[in-house]
Scaffold this motif. Structure first.
Motif, short mmCIF file in Angstrom:
data_model
loop_
_atom_site.label_atom_id
_atom_site.label_comp_id
_atom_site.label_asym_id
_atom_site.label_seq_id
_atom_site.Cartn_x
_atom_site.Cartn_y
_atom_site.Cartn_z
N SER A 219 1.01 -1.73 -0.11
CA SER A 219 -0.18 -0.16 0.44
C SER A 219 1.00 1.32 -0.13
CB SER A 219 -0.68 0.34 1.36
OG SER A 219 -1.80 -1.11 1.10
N ALA A 220 1.96 1.52 0.79
CA ALA A 220 2.44 2.06 0.69
C ALA A 220 2.97 2.19 -0.90
CB ALA A 220 3.21 2.26 1.71
N LEU A 221 3.47 1.18 -1.67
CA LEU A 221 3.93 1.08 -3.34
C LEU A 221 3.16 2.55 -3.62
CD1 LEU A 221 6.27 0.96 -5.62
CD2 LEU A 221 4.95 -1.48 -4.79
N ALA A 222 2.22 2.44 -3.08
CA ALA A 222 0.66 2.20 -4.34
C ALA A 222 0.55 3.65 -4.25
CB ALA A 222 -0.49 1.67 -4.15
N LEU A 223 0.43 4.26 -2.72
CA LEU A 223 1.07 5.39 -2.29
C LEU A 223 1.78 6.98 -2.64
CD1 LEU A 223 -0.65 7.98 -0.06
CD2 LEU A 223 1.14 6.92 1.68
N ALA A 224 3.42 6.36 -3.07
CA ALA A 224 4.49 6.53 -3.22
C ALA A 224 3.91 6.40 -4.65
CB ALA A 224 5.65 5.68 -3.44
N ARG A 225 2.97 5.65 -5.63
CA ARG A 225 3.49 5.97 -6.40
C ARG A 225 2.12 7.00 -7.27
NH1 ARG A 225 3.41 -0.20 -8.51
NH2 ARG A 225 5.53 -0.54 -9.26
N SER A 226 1.53 7.09 -6.20
CA SER A 226 0.01 8.39 -6.79
C SER A 226 0.82 9.78 -5.87
CB SER A 226 -1.00 7.72 -5.85
OG SER A 226 -0.92 8.44 -4.01
N GLU A 227 2.10 9.36 -5.46
CA GLU A 227 2.28 11.01 -5.02
C GLU A 227 3.40 11.45 -6.68
OE1 GLU A 227 4.74 9.94 -1.81
OE2 GLU A 227 2.58 10.26 -0.42
N ALA A 228 3.14 10.72 -7.39
CA ALA A 228 4.06 11.20 -8.55
C ALA A 228 3.21 12.46 -8.89
CB ALA A 228 4.42 10.39 -9.38
N VAL A 229 1.92 12.10 -9.38
CA VAL A 229 0.48 12.60 -9.81
C VAL A 229 0.26 14.24 -9.19
CG1 VAL A 229 -1.51 13.10 -10.40
CG2 VAL A 229 -0.23 10.67 -10.93
N SER A 230 0.60 15.08 -10.05
CA SER A 230 0.87 16.49 -9.30
C SER A 230 -0.71 16.65 -8.46
CB SER A 230 0.91 17.46 -10.33
OG SER A 230 3.03 17.93 -10.44
#
Length: 466
Positions: free
Chosen positions: A299-310
């Motif tokens: 889930s932390a990985l999914a969150l990290a990927r979503s944080e690439a979206v401005s």
């Protein structure tokens, strides 16, 4: 996996000692008082313990009047008042609050801007001022809020798994401390018996010396043996007090305010195969927590990927033109351009943590399997040792002592032979007592690992006849 559904009653029942082989008498003193006592470890339901437990405000008053402390009562006190468990309960509350916080949306901002004032000519003072009042709101894209809250919920689950693990540790440690007190009590009784026997022997030797039947040197020897027995009895009494305080510490007491613990050490059972025990390792919270750990890292990985979206920030407000005394609407959009920072490092770190969790999960499983195998071997050895001492060695030592004691009183054997038989008997008694204690402590360790009482894994047991 929701750790709140953990089979908590098993946490108590894991200390069950079973009821397969009931040894008759360990010695004439060791089980005389134990025969009317309950078995040391019984299968207990958590609900029963909670119902029987006093409120926190009543513990101090009730602890003053505990005469016979059972394992059920000791475990209940530990569950209610252990400081470590109390701290973990607060940790879970903190994680729950963190999960709530992670799911909240960002607050809107209220902005006030005054422009074109304190200048020259037409802009002198506030004559040409423009005042803007606007609300702005950050809109998180990429479903960040949901994913952030999911990570926080899984962290709360991890804390709950750790709480369950610590609870089992406290219960297992309390049970082992209880066993140690019971062993120490039996050692005190055994040494008291030895002192009485030494006093009786000294009196008998004194009579024979007075009658001129034996040398006065034998009287000196008996006095030495009596002094040694008294010294050992004093030592074991102090060890008992230390064990009592150690037990009381599990429910936060600074004194052992109970008269005695009650239980029967002589109840032991044969063991199921090691392969059967290995299948029950899945109950262990130390292993189960790694599923939640792995889910948390994913889930932390999914969150990290979503944080690439401005994230998008929008604003809307009203601007007042003082010079013309008119107003107009103002809107705005703010969108960062992800040219340089696309959270590459955060994504890489999260990916590494996922792989790390997988490796640690495998390592934890191997470590638990190895530990269970070692514990099973130790438990099997303790069972064989206890059975051998009871069935073969102790009866022979008792018979030899009774024969040599009778022979000495009849004048057929010398004092050294009688003394050697006496020492052998009490040495065997101590070995048997320590073997029983080691058996029950090791059994508690095994049941802590598998999360279930061994008795529940076995076929109907048979009680050995006396």
């Amino acid at each position: 996996m929701d750790c709140r559904k953990l089979w908590v009653p098993v946490a108590i029942a894991l200390f069950a000692a079973g009821c397969a082989t009931q040894h008759p008498t360990m010695a004439r003193s060791l089980t005389d008082t134990a025969t009317t006592q309950p078995t040391i470890i019984t299968e207990i339901q958590l609900s029963k313990i909670s119902a029987d437990s006093p409120p926190a405000s009543e513990v101090a008053s009730q602890s003053l009047i505990i005469e016979k402390l059972t394992l059920t009562k000791a475990l209940a006190l530990a569950l209610q008042h252990n400081p470590t468990l109390a701290g973990f309960a607060e940790e879970i509350r903190a994680r729950d609050a963190a999960a709530l916080q992670a799911g909240l949306s960002p607050n809107p901002n209220l902005g006030v801007e005054i422009a074109n004032f304190a200048g020259q000519n037409d802009l002198r003072g506030f004559d040409g001022a423009e005042t803007t009042i606007a609300l702005s709101q950050l809109i998180e894209l990429g479903d960040k809020r949901t994913k952030r809250r999911h990570v926080a919920v899984l962290e709360k689950d991890l804390a709950a798994w750790d709480y369950q693990s610590t609870k089992l540790d406290v219960l297992a440690a309390t049970a082992k401390a209880f066993i140690q007190v019971l062993v120490a009590q039996e050692q005190v009784s055994l040494n008291d018996e030895l002192v009485k026997l030494a006093e009786k022997t000294a009196a008998a030797v004194g009579e024979r010396v007075d009658a001129g039947k034996v040398s006065p040197l034998e009287n000196t020897r008996t006095q030495v043996e009596l002094a040694a027995a008294q010294s050992e009895a004093n030592k074991t009494s102090r060890e008992l007090e230390v064990a009592r305080r150690r037990l009381a510490a599990f429910w936060g007491a600074d004194r052992s305010e109970f008269v005695e613990v009650v239980g029967d050490l002589t109840t032991i059972t044969p063991l199921p195969p090691e392969t059967m025990l290995q299948t029950f390792l899945a109950r262990n919270p130390d292993l189960n927590r790694w599923e939640s750990e792995l889910d948390r890292n994913k889930s932390a990985l999914a969150l990290a990927r979503s944080e690439a979206v401005s994230d998008l920030s929008i604003s809307a407000g009203v601007r007042n033109f003082r010079e013309s005394n008119t107003s107009a609407l103002v809107v705005g959009i703010d969108l960062p351009l992800p040219l340089f920072n696309r959270n590459q490092g955060g994504i890489g770190e999260a990916q590494a943590n996922v792989e790390k969790a997988r490796h640690e999960q495998r390592a934890a499983k191997v470590a638990l399997q190895t530990e269970l195998s070692e514990m099973w071997q130790n438990l099997a050895a303790s069972y064989v040792e206890s059975s051998t001492l009871h069935d073969k060695i102790l009866p022979g030592a008792l018979e030899a002592f009774e024969a040599t004691d009778f022979g000495y009183r009849e004048g057929k054997l010398d004092f050294l032979q009688m003394l050697d038989a006496q020492r052998t008997l009490f040495t065997v008694k101590r070995q048997y007592l320590l073997a029983l204690g080691n058996y029950h402590i090791t059994r508690s360790n095994v049941e802590r690992l598998i999360g279930a009482p061994i008795k529940s894994l076995q076929n109907p047991t048979i009680t050995k006849n006396n």
